[in-house]
Design an enzyme around this catalytic site. Structure first.
Site, short mmCIF file in Angstrom:
data_model
loop_
_atom_site.label_atom_id
_atom_site.label_comp_id
_atom_site.label_asym_id
_atom_site.label_seq_id
_atom_site.Cartn_x
_atom_site.Cartn_y
_atom_site.Cartn_z
N ASN A 1 -10.84 -3.26 -5.95
CA ASN A 1 -10.15 -2.23 -6.72
C ASN A 1 -10.87 -1.84 -8.02
O ASN A 1 -10.55 -0.83 -8.64
CB ASN A 1 -8.70 -2.65 -7.04
CG ASN A 1 -7.77 -2.50 -5.85
OD1 ASN A 1 -6.73 -3.16 -5.77
ND2 ASN A 1 -8.12 -1.65 -4.89
N ASP B 1 0.83 -1.20 0.00
CA ASP B 1 0.00 0.00 0.00
C ASP B 1 0.87 1.26 0.00
O ASP B 1 1.97 1.26 0.56
CB ASP B 1 -0.92 -0.02 1.24
CG ASP B 1 -2.09 0.93 1.09
OD1 ASP B 1 -2.30 1.43 -0.02
OD2 ASP B 1 -2.78 1.16 2.08
C1 FPP Z 1 -2.08 0.24 -3.19
O1 FPP Z 1 -1.60 1.55 -3.27
C2 FPP Z 1 -1.57 -0.50 -4.29
C3 FPP Z 1 -2.33 -1.09 -5.24
C4 FPP Z 1 -3.79 -1.03 -5.30
C5 FPP Z 1 -1.70 -1.79 -6.34
C6 FPP Z 1 -0.44 -2.52 -5.99
C7 FPP Z 1 0.23 -2.81 -7.23
C8 FPP Z 1 1.56 -2.80 -7.44
C9 FPP Z 1 2.56 -2.58 -6.40
C10 FPP Z 1 2.07 -2.99 -8.78
C11 FPP Z 1 1.28 -3.93 -9.60
C12 FPP Z 1 1.85 -5.27 -9.60
C13 FPP Z 1 1.81 -6.01 -10.71
C14 FPP Z 1 2.33 -7.38 -10.64
C15 FPP Z 1 1.31 -5.49 -11.97
P1 FPP Z 1 -2.65 2.72 -3.35
O2 FPP Z 1 -2.88 3.05 -4.78
O3 FPP Z 1 -3.88 2.35 -2.59
O4 FPP Z 1 -1.87 3.85 -2.65
P2 FPP Z 1 -2.47 4.99 -1.70
O5 FPP Z 1 -3.04 4.29 -0.50
O6 FPP Z 1 -1.28 5.82 -1.37
O7 FPP Z 1 -3.49 5.73 -2.51
#
Ligand code: FPP
Length: 244
Positions: free
Chosen positions: A65, A17
């Site tokens: 998501n 995250d």
């Molecule tokens: C959460 O950060 C992260 C995600 C929803 C996606 C995680 C994905 C990756 C690390 C890369 C993708 C991996 C592959 C294999 C394609 P957030 O967007 O919720 O961050 P925030 O809480 O700061 O808004």
């Protein structure tokens, strides 16, 4: 590498995250954070492998998501294709076995083909298993396991914990020993609900793209300092059958 089970978990699960906030701090679009997140993931796989971790399971896209803006969703799906073409060969050479867990029915053909290629290319590797949870939810997993049991005609009296475990998406892996969440939130968010019954939980404010070897070592040090009892007051020696 020989792993001391008290010091190094066999299975680490991570909620990656903080990508969006990482990008925002740099006045960049959220997608930039996810892109850096892929690089952090590849570094983390190597670091876990170097330390003797045998299974790493990461939450890349949750069942929830899909509620994100369409542009971000298509960015994340596109990133799968970029990640596979950029890193698959390298990971395969390092002995990484890749498995995808989650409901594949909702992703497009290109993404499904990329997942299939990643799994096929790395199927015989044994150094570390990287499970990427994509369109995954802990509740979805329990429901799909129950549905399979019913479809296979399992009698109610034959349903027990081991049986149901064998039908979950991660049935090939021992239960996680260490659950890490980056990004400062202190919750599970419908990740591996069934499997983390006895996992040690570790939460850090570190945003996922900044999660490096030092951050991993801090999490492992916290794990090494925990006394695992699995519900038994007589302490650490006890381990549930098949569990970690
Ligand atoms: C959460 O950060 C992260 C995600 C929803 C996606 C995680 C994905 C990756 C690390 C890369 C993708 C991996 C592959 C294999 C394609 P957030 O967007 O919720 O961050 P925030 O809480 O700061 O808004």
């Amino acid at each position: 590498m020989q792993r001391d089970p008290k010091l190094v978990p066999r299975h680490v699960a991570i909620v990656m995250d903080g990508n969006g906030r990482w990008a925002k701090k740099r006045f960049m679009p959220r997608f930039f954070g996810h892109k850096q997140g892929v690089d952090a993931l590849v570094r983390c796989v190597q670091a876990c492998s170097d330390r003797g971790v045998e299974y790493l399971t990461v939450f890349a896209f949750s069942s929830e998501n899909w509620k994100r803006p369409e542009e971000e969703i298509s960015g994340l799906l596109g990133l799968v294709l970029v990640a596979v073409s950029k890193y698959l060969r390298k990971l395969a050479e390092k002995g990484v076995r890749i498995r995808i867990v989650g409901d594949r029915s909702a992703v497009n053909d290109k993404v499904r083909a990329a997942w299939d290629e990643a799994e096929r290319t790395t199927a015989h590797n044994t150094r570390i298993t990287l499970s990427v949870a994509f369109n995954y939810g802990g509740r979805w997993d329990v429901v799909q396991a129950c549905r399979r049991a019913v479809r296979e005609g399992v009698a109610a009296e034959h349903i027990d914990e081991a049986m149901l475990s064998s039908l979950t998406a991660l049935s090939y892996a021992p239960d996680p020993d260490l659950f890490i969440r980056t990004g400062g939130e202190v919750r599970i968010s419908n990740f591996l609900l069934w499997q983390i019954a006895y996992a040690e939980l570790y939460f850090t404010d570190c945003l996922w793209p900044d999660f490096d070897e030092a951050q991993l070592d801090a999490a492992l040090a916290a794990f090494a300092g925990r006394e695992r009892r699995f519900g038994d007051v007589r302490a650490a020696a006890a381990q549930p059958v098949g569990g970690g």
